[in-house]
Write an enzyme that holds these catalytic residues in place. Structure first.
Site, mmCIF file in Angstrom:
data_model
loop_
_atom_site.group_PDB
_atom_site.id
_atom_site.type_symbol
_atom_site.label_atom_id
_atom_site.label_comp_id
_atom_site.label_asym_id
_atom_site.label_seq_id
_atom_site.Cartn_x
_atom_site.Cartn_y
_atom_site.Cartn_z
ATOM 1 N N LYS A 7 10.679 47.442 39.579
ATOM 2 C CA LYS A 7 10.234 46.748 40.794
ATOM 3 C C LYS A 7 8.808 46.240 40.617
ATOM 4 O O LYS A 7 8.495 45.102 40.976
ATOM 5 C CB LYS A 7 10.324 47.693 42.005
ATOM 6 C CG LYS A 7 11.748 47.856 42.508
ATOM 7 C CD LYS A 7 11.914 48.997 43.484
ATOM 8 C CE LYS A 7 13.408 49.232 43.742
ATOM 9 N NZ LYS A 7 13.708 50.422 44.505
ATOM 10 N N GLN A 24 10.793 54.968 47.826
ATOM 11 C CA GLN A 24 11.934 55.138 46.921
ATOM 12 C C GLN A 24 12.761 56.372 47.309
ATOM 13 O O GLN A 24 12.217 57.472 47.431
ATOM 14 C CB GLN A 24 11.421 55.273 45.476
ATOM 15 C CG GLN A 24 12.510 55.354 44.434
ATOM 16 C CD GLN A 24 13.328 54.074 44.328
ATOM 17 O OE1 GLN A 24 12.803 52.966 44.283
ATOM 18 N NE2 GLN A 24 14.648 54.215 44.298
ATOM 19 N N ASP A 84 13.428 47.301 52.742
ATOM 20 C CA ASP A 84 14.730 47.885 52.403
ATOM 21 C C ASP A 84 15.729 47.712 53.549
ATOM 22 O O ASP A 84 16.929 47.900 53.370
ATOM 23 C CB ASP A 84 14.567 49.393 52.120
ATOM 24 C CG ASP A 84 14.705 49.720 50.638
ATOM 25 O OD1 ASP A 84 15.198 48.857 49.889
ATOM 26 O OD2 ASP A 84 14.328 50.834 50.254
#
Ligand code: NDP
Length: 295
Positions: A53, A97, A120
């Protein structure tokens, strides 16, 4: 002839669009979109994802802020970091995460992220906005699937879609997105009766099950489009291989189009994270959103 939908090529195109838009933002408005990624602990798979990422964020000209915290970080400290990132004007997207170590309440932490920065799309506000057809941040993997389907078919209106899997991360938002594009949607799961027959009614079949090669050719309607979200590691001929939830060879023999694993949905997920960060930045600054990169 079956079309193999190449996620690598498509993701490169999306990243190129993001990069061009980021360059324009910088030239015309002196704005650089920024993505903050928070990793707690040393889970090896998560470390690889976070590294990828970071590299992808920098590659498209965005600012990348990495926060690596010890596995025993307390909840109060993590929440304080999230609140700092919420208040930081250089940060347009925040990603914590997952999975988090067991002592941390993932739901509380995700719901502390400013929904406008929740790239997200897991914050309860974004889930509700998506469910009611309003502008939201959309989870990256289903967004990537939707983009590939739109690219392949143009309009999805009136098509029968079956999503196998009802997780909050993939199955449910995927179904909402397909409904938003006027598909007739069925969500199947582990209690579904005669799954093969349900799947054979699908013009669009999305497999998000987490079971290696469970969906075989006899689940596929001739000419259907098959999107394989699954990522499963299997031992074969003494080697570890990545396979999807779909048995590629038998499904490809029947399908009209199919995504491979690897090289299908996977590359689209990070591309959509970048697209979401760009979208969040444009919204935060009252600027037009990038075309074709949102739901
Ligand atoms: P979950 O384990 O959270 O959900 C799996 C779903 O599949 C559940 O709803 C479950 O049903 C259903 N299921 C399990 N077994 C069966 C069965 N025998 N028949 C029908 N349905 C079944 O998984 P995720 O949604 O998080 O992920 C799904 C897959 O996608 C995994 O392989 C994962 O690795 C992959 N993935 C890939 C990403 C990418 O970037 N390409 C990103 C995220 C995930 P029930 O609810 O009844 O238990």
């Amino acid at each position: 002839m079956t079309t193999i939908i190449d996620g690598k090529v498509f993701a490169a195109r999306v990243r190129g669009q993001v990069q061009a838009h980021v360059a324009r933002l910088r030239e015309e408005h002196a704005i650089t979109p920024g993505l903050a990624v928070v990793l707690v602990g040393e889970d090896p798979a998560s470390q690889v994802y976070v590294r990828n990422k970071h590299a992808s964020t920098v590659e498209v000209g965005m600012a990348s802020f990495e926060h690596r915290l010890a596995a025993d970080t307390g909840e109060a400290d993590l929440l304080a970091l999230v609140r700092r990132l919420n208040a930081d004007p250089a940060v347009h997207g925040i990603l914590v995460q997952l999975p988090l170590p067991g002592h941390l309440n993932a739901e509380l932490i995700i719901n502390t992220i400013d929904p406008a920065k929740d790239v997200d799309g897991f914050h309860i506000s974004n889930v509700g906005l998506l469910g009611t057809g309003q502008k939201s941040m959309v989870p990256c993997t289903p967004l990537g699937c939707l983009m590939m389907l739109r690219d392949h078919h143009g309009s999805l209106s009136g098509m029968n879609a079956v999503v196998v899997g009802r997780s909050n991360i993939v199955g449910k938002p995927m179904a909402q997105l397909l409904l938003g594009d006027s598909c007739t949607v069925t969500i199947a799961h582990s209690r579904t009766k005669d799954l093969a027959a349900v799947c054979r009614a699908a013009d669009i079949l999305v497999a998000a099950v987490g079971r290696a090669e469970m969906i075989t050719g006899d689940f596929v309607k001739p000419g259907a489009t098959v999107i394989d979200v699954g990522i499963n590691r299997v031992e074969r001929d003494g080697k570890t291989r990545l396979v999807g939830d779909v048995e590629f060879a038998s499904a490809a023999a029947v399908a009209g189009a199919i995504t491979p694993v690897p090289g299908g949905v996977g590359p689209m997920t990070i591309a959509c994270l970048l697209a979401n960060t760009l979208t969040a930045c444009c919204r935060a600054n009252g600027l037009a959103e990038p075309e074709g990169l949102t739901a």
